[in-house]
Motif scaffolding. Structure first.
Motif, PDB file in Angstrom:
ATOM      1  N   SER A 252      -1.998   5.011   0.221  1.00 53.27           N
ATOM      2  CA  SER A 252      -1.641   3.712   1.023  1.00 53.27           C
ATOM      3  C   SER A 252      -0.765   2.794   0.501  1.00 53.27           C
ATOM      4  CB  SER A 252      -3.234   3.044   1.275  1.00 53.27           C
ATOM      5  OG  SER A 252      -3.563   2.578  -0.107  1.00 53.27           O
ATOM      6  N   ALA A 253      -0.660   2.429  -0.965  1.00 54.77           N
ATOM      7  CA  ALA A 253       0.435   1.833  -1.417  1.00 54.77           C
ATOM      8  C   ALA A 253       1.838   2.064  -1.276  1.00 54.77           C
ATOM      9  CB  ALA A 253       0.134   1.385  -2.928  1.00 54.77           C
ATOM     10  N   LEU A 254       1.884   3.663  -1.266  1.00 48.00           N
ATOM     11  CA  LEU A 254       3.237   4.158  -0.964  1.00 48.00           C
ATOM     12  C   LEU A 254       3.763   4.084   0.530  1.00 48.00           C
ATOM     13  CD1 LEU A 254       5.964   5.568  -1.852  1.00 48.00           C
ATOM     14  CD2 LEU A 254       4.547   7.975  -1.512  1.00 48.00           C
ATOM     15  N   ALA A 255       2.734   4.141   1.545  1.00 45.47           N
ATOM     16  CA  ALA A 255       3.046   4.095   2.853  1.00 45.47           C
ATOM     17  C   ALA A 255       3.289   2.446   3.227  1.00 45.47           C
ATOM     18  CB  ALA A 255       1.614   4.403   3.726  1.00 45.47           C
TER      19      ALA A 255
ATOM     20  N   LEU B  83       6.962   1.516   4.759  1.00 46.60           N
ATOM     21  CA  LEU B  83       6.780   0.883   6.271  1.00 46.60           C
ATOM     22  C   LEU B  83       6.927  -0.715   6.110  1.00 46.60           C
ATOM     23  CD1 LEU B  83       3.899   2.894   7.629  1.00 46.60           C
ATOM     24  CD2 LEU B  83       6.147   3.246   8.163  1.00 46.60           C
ATOM     25  N   ARG B  84       7.610  -1.094   4.787  1.00 45.44           N
ATOM     26  CA  ARG B  84       7.646  -2.614   4.658  1.00 45.44           C
ATOM     27  C   ARG B  84       8.503  -3.253   5.673  1.00 45.44           C
ATOM     28  NH1 ARG B  84      10.944   0.124   2.050  1.00 45.44           N
ATOM     29  NH2 ARG B  84      12.930  -0.749   1.099  1.00 45.44           N
ATOM     30  N   ASP B  85       9.616  -2.745   6.238  1.00 45.50           N
ATOM     31  CA  ASP B  85      10.389  -3.089   7.005  1.00 45.50           C
ATOM     32  C   ASP B  85       9.836  -3.030   8.518  1.00 45.50           C
ATOM     33  OD1 ASP B  85      12.392  -3.992   5.317  1.00 45.50           O
ATOM     34  OD2 ASP B  85      13.552  -2.163   5.395  1.00 45.50           O
TER      35      ASP B  85
ATOM     36  N   GLU C 149      -4.019  -3.224   6.570  1.00 46.31           N
ATOM     37  CA  GLU C 149      -5.374  -2.619   7.781  1.00 46.31           C
ATOM     38  C   GLU C 149      -5.064  -1.586   8.679  1.00 46.31           C
ATOM     39  OE1 GLU C 149      -5.705  -6.564   5.779  1.00 46.31           O
ATOM     40  OE2 GLU C 149      -4.350  -5.867   7.427  1.00 46.31           O
ATOM     41  N   ARG C 150      -3.708  -1.726   9.159  1.00 49.68           N
ATOM     42  CA  ARG C 150      -3.450  -0.595  10.070  1.00 49.68           C
ATOM     43  C   ARG C 150      -3.325   0.702   9.422  1.00 49.68           C
ATOM     44  NH1 ARG C 150       1.272  -0.787  14.740  1.00 49.68           N
ATOM     45  NH2 ARG C 150       0.718   1.149  15.530  1.00 49.68           N
ATOM     46  N   ILE C 151      -2.778   0.674   8.354  1.00 44.89           N
ATOM     47  CA  ILE C 151      -2.323   1.737   7.648  1.00 44.89           C
ATOM     48  C   ILE C 151      -3.703   2.457   7.160  1.00 44.89           C
ATOM     49  CG2 ILE C 151      -1.775   2.647   5.273  1.00 44.89           C
ATOM     50  CD1 ILE C 151       0.777   0.682   5.600  1.00 44.89           C
TER      51      ILE C 151
ATOM     52  N   ASP D 187      -7.815   6.989   8.174  1.00 49.11           N
ATOM     53  CA  ASP D 187      -8.903   7.331   8.438  1.00 49.11           C
ATOM     54  C   ASP D 187      -9.310   7.619   9.714  1.00 49.11           C
ATOM     55  OD1 ASP D 187      -9.480   7.002   5.493  1.00 49.11           O
ATOM     56  OD2 ASP D 187     -10.342   4.667   5.957  1.00 49.11           O
ATOM     57  N   ALA D 188      -8.642   7.734  10.595  1.00 46.26           N
ATOM     58  CA  ALA D 188      -8.621   7.881  12.068  1.00 46.26           C
ATOM     59  C   ALA D 188      -9.311   9.239  12.429  1.00 46.26           C
ATOM     60  CB  ALA D 188      -7.340   7.632  12.841  1.00 46.26           C
ATOM     61  N   GLY D 189      -8.748  10.315  11.792  1.00 45.57           N
ATOM     62  CA  GLY D 189      -9.379  11.870  12.042  1.00 45.57           C
ATOM     63  C   GLY D 189      -8.236  12.193  12.950  1.00 45.57           C
TER      64      GLY D 189
END
Length: 563
Positions: free
Chosen positions: A490-493, A497-499, A506-508, A513-515
């Motif tokens: 999650s931290a790497l994501a 996606l920081r830009d 929260e969205r990440i 977890d969406a499946g």
């Protein structure tokens, strides 16, 4: 002898010594001045002939056809006249740079330093024959060209050391660099311009000089553990306490003023220093003197010097990255770094443990440079044909319940048709024949965790999460089939996606977890360097040594010897 006569004799002796010294200098200047004047046609012809032949038997590497064109560019503007025997004897500066090759982790003997010194000394003594002047001048130029090329690109290519790495062209105009340094009177300018600009490269060179100086003084040997003793815990007795203290003081892990008990008791500041040493050498920093820790402590400093030299060689294979984000993984360190600026490793925004491929040929994580272009949240794990054939099918044949427990399904190998969610004999036969491909559905059991970081490549290597978080507690983490598992996906994501501000933490988390699989393209693709080096220096100046888990240091040694 009367005092006055003795003093007179000493004065006379000093006078003769001074005179001979000035004569030697005058000969050298005269030789340089003579060569600096318009050379005769024979000397120019000799230079021209050497460039055309591109070979000189006296050199360690006699053939220099690779440098024929740069030699033409270097000597052409001067009408093939010698360039180094100037009145200010710039040849000395050129040979001095070659002699300092070891400061960069290179071998001065590769650049014929001793032979060049003999040749130019003969010229300084008055041997100005066209053959010798041309030979020495061209040889010095060739040796400097070689030094600059070796500093810039490395002595052997990455493919020769088993790496699937391409640094691109990495152009270097050696002729222009050397001509500019002659014009400025500072040959070191050319050397500095040829070296990689990475901060890590500079730190490694500094560490090399330090460790080479440390290795010049022998260390006391470490005594063996008492018979039947496998390790020494803090508070225990060990006859090697003083020897360990000396080693750790030498490398800076133990303060010089630390008090060491005189009764061989392993305690206090020494235990803390061993923990620091363990952390720098990829060991569990528990302060316990076990087999691996004692082996690392007993490793000669000369071996550490060689690790630093080999690491410098590998860094020369890398391209010059722009001042932009970069993700780097060092396989032996089992660690990932994410930098906001590739030119400044102090700008590391993220660092985390990783799991890499097992140290067997078919599962080693390859060394290469990719470009991360998109993420897959809640991904399927599409099992590779090799893993399906060698592992999954035999496992299902033994244990059909594995299918449901691991939430597997099969899809047609051609990509068309519905997924088969139940296992029967026909499905197993389809998997065995390759007509069907097995995949694992998104979810908490998925081997890729909640996100897959895709850098398209022909080897099907990518970064991903993992449900097996307990493995990150191991110090040696080569457990995968080749892909790289990250400890904090999650931290790497969030870094990747920081830009894209719509992708909040929260969205990440929701997407992971969406499946249900979703793909997100990265606004600006990020270079990813999957690298291998057993010595690095971090931004705090700590010299870190790692085990050669893939035996690549040995392979590089072989490639260097085979040149």
């Amino acid at each position: 002898m009367p005092r006055r006569v003795q003093k007179s004799s000493l004065t006379l002796l000093f006078g003769w010594t001074l005179l001979f010294g000035w004569v030697a200098v005058a000969l050298l200047v005269a030789a340089g001045s003579a060569a600096a004047q318009v050379p005769d046609t024979r000397t120019r012809d000799q230079v021209r002939a050497l460039i055309t032949r591109a070979s000189l038997a006296s050199l360690r590497h006699p053939d220099f056809a690779t440098y024929r064109q740069p030699l033409e560019a270097f000597y052409g503007p001067g009408g093939k006249a010698p360039q180094w025997l100037t009145a200010n004897a710039l040849w000395r500066a050129g040979v001095a740079e070659l002699s300092a090759a070891s400061d960069h982790g290179l071998e001065p003997s590769d650049y014929d330093v001793d032979w060049l010194n003999r040749e130019f000394s003969a010229i300084a003594a008055g041997d100005l024959t066209p053959e010798r002047v041309a030979r020495a001048d061209v040889a010095l130029t060739v040796s400097l060209f070689r030094l600059l090329s070796d500093l810039h690109r490395g002595r052997v290519g990455p493919a020769g050391a088993g790496f699937k790495l391409s640094a691109g062209e990495k152009p270097l105009d050696v002729a222009a660099l050397v001509r500019a340094s002659l014009a400025s009177g500072n040959v070191h300018d050319a050397v500095a311009a040829a070296e990689p600009t990475f901060t890590l490269h500079r730190r490694l060179e500094e560490a090399l000089l330090r460790y080479r100086a440390l290795a010049a003084t022998p260390l006391p040997p470490l005594p063996e553990l008492p018979k039947g003793t496998r390790k020494v815990e803090p508070g225990g007795i060990y006859a090697g306490v003083a020897a360990i203290a000396e080693r750790l003081r030498r490398v800076g892990d133990l303060p010089a003023d630390a008090v060491i008990p005189g009764d061989n008791r392993y305690t206090g500041a020494l235990v803390k220093a061993v923990g620091v040493f363990q952390d720098r050498h990829g060991l569990k920093p528990d302060g316990v003197l076990g087999r691996d820790t004692l082996a690392a402590l007993a490793t000669p400093l000369e071996a550490r010097v060689r690790q630093l030299e080999l690491s410098l060689e590998r860094l020369r294979w890398l391209p010059e990255f722009p001042a932009a984000p970069l993700i780097a993984v060092n396989i032996p360190s089992f660690r990932l770094w994410a930098f906001s600026d590739a030119h400044d490793d102090r700008a590391a925004q993220l660092s985390m443990p990783v799991i890499v491929g097992r140290a067997v040929n078919a599962r080693k994580t390859p060394v290469f440079i990719g470009e991360m272009r998109y993420l897959e949240f809640s991904p399927y794990w599409n099992v590779t044909p090799a893993i399906q054939r060698k592992e999954i099918v035999p496992r299902l044949a033994r244990d059909p319940g594995y299918w449901e427990r691991e939430e597997l399904e099969a899809v047609p190998a051609g990509g068309k048709g519905a997924a088969l969610t139940s296992l029967d004999a026909a499905t197993l036969q389809g998997l065995r024949s390759g007509a069907l491909r097995v995949r694992q559905r998104p979810g908490p059991k998925n081997a890729l965790g909640g996100v897959k970081f895709v850098l398209p490549n022909t080897m099907d290597i990518y970064l991903h999460g993992t449900p097996a978080q307990q493995l990150f507690g191991k110090t040696r983490r080569d457990f995968s089939h080749g892909c790289i598992r990250v400890a904090d996906p999650s931290a790497l994501a969030a870094f990747v996606l920081r830009d894209q501000p719509e992708w909040t933490s929260e969205r990440i988390a929701e997407a992971m977890d969406a499946g249900k699989t979703s793909t997100v393209r990265i606004a600006r693709p990020i270079p990813v360097v999957i690298f291998y080096t057993t010595a690095i220096v971090d931004s705090a100046g700590r010299v870190m040594f790692q085990s050669d888990i893939y035996d690549y240091d040995r392979e590089l040694e072989s490639a260097l010897r085979a040149r």
